[in-house]
Design a protein around this motif. Structure first.
Motif, PDB file in Angstrom:
ATOM      1  N   MET A 234       0.622  -1.234   0.066  1.00  0.00           N
ATOM      2  CA  MET A 234       0.147   0.190  -0.014  1.00  0.00           C
ATOM      3  C   MET A 234       1.040   1.120  -0.062  1.00  0.00           C
ATOM      4  O   MET A 234       1.778   1.243   0.860  1.00  0.00           O
ATOM      5  CB  MET A 234      -0.937  -0.056   1.159  1.00  0.00           C
ATOM      6  N   ASP A 235       0.535   2.057  -0.872  1.00  0.00           N
ATOM      7  CA  ASP A 235       1.293   3.398  -1.067  1.00  0.00           C
ATOM      8  C   ASP A 235       0.506   4.440   0.074  1.00  0.00           C
ATOM      9  O   ASP A 235      -0.675   4.665  -0.024  1.00  0.00           O
ATOM     10  CB  ASP A 235       1.148   3.785  -2.610  1.00  0.00           C
ATOM     11  N   LEU A 236       1.417   5.329   0.460  1.00  0.00           N
ATOM     12  CA  LEU A 236       1.067   6.350   1.527  1.00  0.00           C
ATOM     13  C   LEU A 236       0.142   7.518   0.408  1.00  0.00           C
ATOM     14  O   LEU A 236      -0.986   7.719   0.972  1.00  0.00           O
ATOM     15  CB  LEU A 236       2.002   7.248   2.086  1.00  0.00           C
ATOM     16  N   TYR A 237       0.614   7.722  -0.611  1.00  0.00           N
ATOM     17  CA  TYR A 237      -0.027   8.539  -1.516  1.00  0.00           C
ATOM     18  C   TYR A 237      -1.241   8.108  -2.262  1.00  0.00           C
ATOM     19  O   TYR A 237      -2.554   8.881  -2.197  1.00  0.00           O
ATOM     20  CB  TYR A 237       1.029   9.369  -2.485  1.00  0.00           C
ATOM     21  N   HIS A 238      -0.915   7.127  -2.920  1.00  0.00           N
ATOM     22  CA  HIS A 238      -2.092   6.691  -3.909  1.00  0.00           C
ATOM     23  C   HIS A 238      -3.206   5.788  -3.159  1.00  0.00           C
ATOM     24  O   HIS A 238      -4.235   5.842  -3.366  1.00  0.00           O
ATOM     25  CB  HIS A 238      -1.256   5.821  -5.017  1.00  0.00           C
ATOM     26  N   ASP A 239      -2.640   4.972  -2.244  1.00  0.00           N
ATOM     27  CA  ASP A 239      -3.712   3.963  -1.558  1.00  0.00           C
ATOM     28  C   ASP A 239      -4.100   4.759  -0.262  1.00  0.00           C
ATOM     29  O   ASP A 239      -5.524   4.453  -0.044  1.00  0.00           O
ATOM     30  CB  ASP A 239      -3.072   2.791  -1.208  1.00  0.00           C
ATOM     31  N   LEU A 240      -3.692   5.105   0.498  1.00  0.00           N
ATOM     32  CA  LEU A 240      -3.868   5.785   1.846  1.00  0.00           C
ATOM     33  C   LEU A 240      -4.464   7.270   1.462  1.00  0.00           C
ATOM     34  O   LEU A 240      -5.135   7.935   2.420  1.00  0.00           O
ATOM     35  CB  LEU A 240      -2.895   5.872   2.853  1.00  0.00           C
ATOM     36  N   ASP A 241      -4.170   7.900   0.309  1.00  0.00           N
ATOM     37  CA  ASP A 241      -4.699   8.962   0.033  1.00  0.00           C
ATOM     38  C   ASP A 241      -4.304  10.238   0.713  1.00  0.00           C
ATOM     39  O   ASP A 241      -4.908  11.245   1.293  1.00  0.00           O
ATOM     40  CB  ASP A 241      -6.325   9.041  -0.086  1.00  0.00           C
ATOM     41  N   TRP A 242      -2.956  10.283   1.151  1.00  0.00           N
ATOM     42  CA  TRP A 242      -2.436  11.260   1.999  1.00  0.00           C
ATOM     43  C   TRP A 242      -1.784  12.148   1.244  1.00  0.00           C
ATOM     44  O   TRP A 242      -0.850  11.964   0.036  1.00  0.00           O
ATOM     45  CB  TRP A 242      -1.368  10.817   3.021  1.00  0.00           C
ATOM     46  N   GLU A 243      -2.074  13.376   1.475  1.00  0.00           N
ATOM     47  CA  GLU A 243      -1.200  14.622   0.529  1.00  0.00           C
ATOM     48  C   GLU A 243       0.240  14.806   1.346  1.00  0.00           C
ATOM     49  O   GLU A 243       0.633  14.128   2.146  1.00  0.00           O
ATOM     50  CB  GLU A 243      -1.917  15.862   0.924  1.00  0.00           C
TER      51      GLU A 243
END
Length: 117
Positions: free
Chosen positions: A31-40
């Motif tokens: 899981m990617d912090l930007y793409h999957d967790l939707d963090w800016e």
């Protein structure tokens, strides 16, 4: 031996709350912090510093713009890149960045330091 993944998973779940997505989603190492967790980018930087302090990880080699290039871009440049991305591979690359995954955080916890791959 302590289970690093379980510690990271608890940390991420606590950090995500409250979140738009349900917290019962299974977290995975890819899981990617930007793409999957939707963090800016600003949230990623904030979380990374809290995470590093809590788990005693040296972040000297961490640069959010390496993983999320738009972190250092002006909003106008982001809009231009988004509009040209269907026609420009460099614009797509600029917006896409590199993976910043939970598995990478787990590996850094085991090493005690962030290593830019």
């Amino acid at each position: 031996m302590k289970d690093v993944w379980l510690d990271l998973e608890r940390f991420i779940r606590a950090t995500r709350a409250p979140a738009a997505l349900p917290l019962d989603d299974k977290l995975t190492r890819d899981m990617d912090l930007y793409h999957d967790l939707d963090w800016e980018p600003a949230k990623i930087v904030e979380v990374m510093h809290v995470w590093a302090e809590r788990f005693q990880v040296d972040l000297r080699d961490f640069d959010v713009s390496y993983y999320v290039p738009s972190a250092n871009m002006r909003k106008r440049d982001i809009v231009v890149a988004a509009l040209t991305s269907p026609f420009s591979a460099s614009a797509r690359e600029l917006l896409g960045g590199r993976s910043l995954t939970l598995g990478m955080l787990e590996a850094a916890m085991k090493r005690g330091a962030w290593k830019q791959d």
